[in-house]
Design a protein around this motif. Sequence first.
Motif, PDB file in Angstrom:
ATOM      1  N   VAL A 460     -30.104  -9.722  -3.939  1.00 47.26           N
ATOM      2  CA  VAL A 460     -28.837 -10.659  -4.240  1.00 47.26           C
ATOM      3  C   VAL A 460     -29.022 -11.737  -5.058  1.00 47.26           C
ATOM      4  N   LEU A 461     -28.140 -12.025  -6.054  1.00 46.88           N
ATOM      5  CA  LEU A 461     -28.106 -12.884  -6.981  1.00 46.88           C
ATOM      6  C   LEU A 461     -27.018 -13.635  -6.930  1.00 46.88           C
ATOM      7  N   SER A 462     -26.963 -15.160  -6.782  1.00 48.60           N
ATOM      8  CA  SER A 462     -25.880 -15.937  -6.510  1.00 48.60           C
ATOM      9  C   SER A 462     -26.042 -17.413  -7.210  1.00 48.60           C
ATOM     10  N   THR A 468     -28.904 -21.303   1.291  1.00 45.14           N
ATOM     11  CA  THR A 468     -27.922 -20.143   1.445  1.00 45.14           C
ATOM     12  C   THR A 468     -28.061 -18.904   1.322  1.00 45.14           C
ATOM     13  N   VAL A 469     -28.521 -18.389  -0.143  1.00 47.46           N
ATOM     14  CA  VAL A 469     -29.000 -17.136  -0.377  1.00 47.46           C
ATOM     15  C   VAL A 469     -29.984 -16.639   0.435  1.00 47.46           C
ATOM     16  N   ASP A 470     -31.001 -17.371   0.800  1.00 49.08           N
ATOM     17  CA  ASP A 470     -32.271 -17.032   1.718  1.00 49.08           C
ATOM     18  C   ASP A 470     -31.620 -16.406   2.942  1.00 49.08           C
ATOM     19  N   LEU A 471     -30.572 -17.357   3.417  1.00 48.43           N
ATOM     20  CA  LEU A 471     -30.225 -17.178   4.945  1.00 48.43           C
ATOM     21  C   LEU A 471     -29.378 -15.711   4.828  1.00 48.43           C
ATOM     22  N   VAL A 472     -28.666 -15.414   3.890  1.00 46.44           N
ATOM     23  CA  VAL A 472     -27.984 -14.206   3.653  1.00 46.44           C
ATOM     24  C   VAL A 472     -28.952 -13.135   3.707  1.00 46.44           C
ATOM     25  N   ALA A 473     -29.943 -13.085   3.057  1.00 48.91           N
ATOM     26  CA  ALA A 473     -30.746 -12.163   2.579  1.00 48.91           C
ATOM     27  C   ALA A 473     -31.345 -11.851   4.043  1.00 48.91           C
ATOM     28  N   ARG A 474     -31.902 -12.772   4.783  1.00 50.52           N
ATOM     29  CA  ARG A 474     -32.807 -12.516   5.926  1.00 50.52           C
ATOM     30  C   ARG A 474     -31.781 -11.847   6.853  1.00 50.52           C
TER      31      ARG A 474
END
Length: 632
Positions: A460-462, A468-474
Motif C-alpha cells: 500500500v502506498l498513500s 494510518t497506513v501501518d494500521l491498514v496494512a496490519r
Amino acid sequence: MQRFILGKKNQIALMSGILIVLGFFSHFVLENTTLFNVSFVIASIFGAAPIAIQAYQALKVKVVSIDVLVTTAVIGAFFIQNYEEAAIVTFLFLFGSYLEQRTLNKTRSAIKELTEMAPESAWKKGESGEFEEVDVDEVDEGDILLVKTGAKVPVDGTVIIGGGHINEASITGESVPVNKVIDSRVFAGTILENGTIQIRADRVGEDTTFGKIIELVEEAQDSKSEAERFIDRFSQYYTPAVLVLALIVWLFSRNLELAITILVLGCPGALVIGVPVSNVAGIGNGARNGILLKGSEVINDFSKVDTMVFDKTGTLTVGNPEAAESEYYGENRKAALGYLASVEGESDHPLAKAVLKDIGETTVYTVEETEVVKGGGIVAKVNGHRVAVGNVALMAKENIALSEKAKEDVKRFEENGDSLVLTAIDGKLEVLTGIRDQIRPGMRVELQRFKKLGVKNLVVLSGDNQGTVDLVARELGLTEAHGHMLPEDKSAYIKKIQAEGRIVAFVGDGVNDSPSLALADIGIAMGSGTDVAIETSDVVLMNSNFSHLSHALGLTKATARNMKQNNTIAVGVVLVLLASVFFSEWMNMTIGMLVHEGSILVVILNGIRLLRYRLRGTQSITEAKIETAEIA
C-alpha cells in the motif's frame, strides 16, 4: 466475381456436401461410375474456387497461407485423378471455416450484447416545453431529456427532476439497481427500472461512458498479443517449409500422392486460431462482468503479476471518510471553521468533503489566490488572511511551528489511524482534524485470494501519515506499507521494484494516481468509469467491487493457460499427423483433413469455456450482489 464467390462460401460448402453424398450414393447404390466421377469433379471445382481465390489473394501480398497448401494439394489430387479425396478435402476445409467463424462469433457475443444495449431514441424537450421522441444522434449536450420506467437512458447526464432505480449492469456488471435522485449521475445504456426522471445531457454519442466501453472492447478483441504475433511470423515460414518438405519427398520418392498428403497434413489451422479465440473469449467474459481488459497483451502481462500495489483511499478503504476527532488551538473557533470551510469548498478531495460535512452550516467567505500544493494541501487568501489547509508536510513548508500539545495530538491521531487535516491561519495552527475511513468489507479475504493466485507482494502506498497506513496494512495483512507518498514518490517506488525484476500491477482511482497507473506493468483503475481511468489504465473496473479484481486476475491466468493448451493441441496434432504419414499405411488426405478440422473445433470449444469462467470458491458477481442486497 471474386467477392461474390467468397461471399457464398457457406452455400458452396453445402452444395459441395450434397454432391459428395450424391457421388457416394451413385457408387454404392446405383453402381454408376460416371455419375460418381462427375459428382466428385464438380464438388472439387466448386469447393476449390473460394480456397483458390484466397490463396491467390495471399500470394499477391507475398504470403504463403494455408489456402495455398490446400489449393496445391487439390491441384495435385486432380493430376493423379483422385477426385474423391480432392472433393472431401475442399468440403472439410470450407465446413471447418464455417464452424470456425460461427464459433468465433459466439465468443464475440459479449460485444454484440453491449452493442444491442445501445439506446436508439430519446424523448427530448422542445422549445414549446413538450417532449418529442427523436433519434439519439439528434441529442446535443445540454438538452433536457425524459426517461420513463423501463426505458434506456440515452446519454450520460445528471438527474434534474424525479428519481428512481437504475440497472447499471451494462456499465458496472452489477445487476442490483442503484437509487438515483436529483444531481445523481446517470449513464447511457442503463435501464430505469422504476420511476420517471428528467436529465440534462452531459455527454452524448461516442463520448458517453457506454460508447467508450464499446470502443475499448472492440479494440481489445481486435488487438494481437505477442503470442499471436509470434504465430503470425511462424506461419509465414512454416507454410513455405511444408511446401518445400512436400517437394523434397516427391523428388526422392516420386510419390505424388504422398507429397500431396503432406501438404494437407501440414496445415496449421488450429495453431492460427487457438490463441485469438482464447483472447476474444477472455475479453468477452470480462466485458460481461464490468471488467475492461484493454487487449491481448494486457491479459498476458496481468497473468504474470507478482506484486500488487494499492492506493489506500477509495481503493482499500470505502472512500467515504468521516471526521473522527478534532482539536482547536485558537481563541476564535467560529472564524477558523469558517475559513476552513471556505477553503475546503474549493476541493473535491474526499478528506475535504468529510471536513465540510463535520463543520456543517457556517459563514463562508470568498476565496482568492488559491494555490494547490501537490501532495500537501491548499494555501489561499480568505477575508484578508493567509489560510493553509493540509498535512504536516504543508505546515513545515509554510514554516508553521507546532506546539508540544499539537505534536502530541498529531501522534495520538496517527496512532488512532486518522488521516490529518491541519488548518493554519496567518502562520498559526488553529485546527487539527482527524479523518477516518473504513476498510472495505471483505477486503482481507479478497487479498488472500490474490496470494492464492500467485501474487507474492501486496503493497500500500498513500499520501496519508505512516501511522494510518501501518494500521491498514496490519489489519489487511499486507507485506509493505509506505505513507507520506507524493505522486512522484509512488512513481519512483514502482520504478525501483520494477528494476528488481518484479512485475507490478498498480490499483488506484485513475485520477491522482494516473502517473503510477501509466508506469506500472498493469494499471488498474477502480471507480465508475471516469475519463482518466479509461484512458490511463490497462484494466478498468467499472465499479469498485474488489471481487471484480480477483475475478479479473483469475480470468487472465485462465486465459493464458487456455492459450498454452490450444497451442499444445495444435502442434501435437500436426506432429502426430506428419509422423503417421511415414510410419503408418492408413493415413491419407481425407483422414488428415478430418483430423485437422476436428482439432480446430477442439481448440475453439476449449476457448469458449472461458465465457463461463468463474473464480473458484466465489459466488458469481451477480449472486454476491443479490445476497448483499437481501442482507441489507
